[in-house]
Write a protein that holds these residues in place. Structure first.
Motif, PDB file in Angstrom:
ATOM      1  N   ASP A  17       0.534  -1.110   0.009  1.00  0.00           N
ATOM      2  CA  ASP A  17      -0.016  -0.006   0.120  1.00  0.00           C
ATOM      3  C   ASP A  17       0.834   1.169   0.019  1.00  0.00           C
ATOM      4  N   LEU A  18       2.139   1.290   0.816  1.00  0.00           N
ATOM      5  CA  LEU A  18       2.746   2.680   0.910  1.00  0.00           C
ATOM      6  C   LEU A  18       3.514   2.749  -0.559  1.00  0.00           C
ATOM      7  N   PHE A  19       3.882   1.643  -1.130  1.00  0.00           N
ATOM      8  CA  PHE A  19       4.609   1.910  -2.361  1.00  0.00           C
ATOM      9  C   PHE A  19       3.856   1.865  -3.734  1.00  0.00           C
ATOM     10  N   ASP A  20       2.381   1.573  -3.366  1.00  0.00           N
ATOM     11  CA  ASP A  20       1.361   1.419  -4.369  1.00  0.00           C
ATOM     12  C   ASP A  20       1.777   0.370  -5.425  1.00  0.00           C
ATOM     13  N   VAL A  21       2.184  -0.727  -4.833  1.00  0.00           N
ATOM     14  CA  VAL A  21       2.753  -2.149  -5.612  1.00  0.00           C
ATOM     15  C   VAL A  21       1.547  -2.937  -5.354  1.00  0.00           C
ATOM     16  N   ASN A  22       1.396  -3.781  -6.268  1.00  0.00           N
ATOM     17  CA  ASN A  22       0.552  -5.241  -6.234  1.00  0.00           C
ATOM     18  C   ASN A  22       0.865  -5.960  -4.822  1.00  0.00           C
ATOM     19  N   ALA A  23       0.156  -6.636  -4.281  1.00  0.00           N
ATOM     20  CA  ALA A  23       0.559  -7.126  -2.931  1.00  0.00           C
ATOM     21  C   ALA A  23       1.356  -8.453  -3.198  1.00  0.00           C
TER      22      ALA A  23
END
Length: 217
Positions: A17-23
């Motif tokens: 969420d912090l880096f806006d990357v797929n989990a």
């Protein structure tokens, strides 16, 4: 004060969420770091291992460096294991200069060896100066923040500048009492001199968010 420490799954979700990357992508990178010994392994459910600064710093380095699952262990390892060359303190900087500027400016005050300086005015400063590698040093700061030992982040400024040449890094930790500076660099046959240099930066805002992920009030 009781704090709820994050598990690896919670850490992965928060970093995604912090880096806006797929989990799913972050989870695959995290697994590769764990397999390479760059993140501690733990159980599941109630026996799940609680994350510390060293765990979240490794995963953060992977995202900042833009690595994938396959190359994350090698690239993160090189950055995390950068050896500390020296640490110094500059006392009583200009009181009118904003802290962020003190952390960013070129050294211009008399330096003193950190090993012989009283570092109590820098929360976590003694552990940072004593850490042998960049990864250990940044992890010490994150753990200090997570433990609630920073009174206010308005009173400090942190500036970590990393370069792909070496790799190398310079960390400046400023308070109103002075600036603690630590230089890290890989030298000798292991040092790299890429054709194109890449630079990366971390500051106190990011470290505070990392600390908030692994420990909440």
């Amino acid at each position: 004060m009781v704090r709820n420490m994050a598990t690896s799954g919670e850490m992965v979700a928060a970093i995604a969420d912090l880096f806006d990357v797929n989990a799913v992508t972050v989870e695959s990178i995290d697994r590769s770091l764990s397999a390479a010994g760059l993140r501690r392994k733990g159980g599941r459910g109630r026996s799940a291992l609680h994350m510390t600064g060293s765990d979240i710093v490794s995963l953060t380095f992977a995202l900042i460096l833009g690595t994938g699952m396959k190359d994350a262990p090698e690239k993160v390892g090189k950055v995390s294991r950068m050896p500390r060359l020296h640490a110094s303190v500059q006392w009583r900087p200009d009181p009118e200069t904003p802290l962020f500027a003190l952390a960013e400016q070129v050294e211009q005050y008399q330096e003193y060896p950190a090993a012989t300086a009283g570092l109590g005015v820098f929360p976590g400063g003694a552990a940072l100066a004593a850490a042998g590698t960049l990864g250990e040093g940044v992890a010490a700061l994150v753990d200090t923040m997570a433990a609630g030992e920073f009174r206010s982040l308005d009173d400090v400024a942190l500036n970590l500048q990393m370069s792909s040449v070496g790799p190398s890094a310079r960390l400046a930790y400023a308070t109103r009492a002075g600036v603690l500076r630590v230089h890290y660099e890989t030298t000798g046959p292991e040092a790299e001199r890429p054709v194109f240099e890449r630079r990366f930066k971390l500051d106190e805002s990011l470290l505070r968010r990392l600390a908030g992920i692994i420990a909440t009030r």
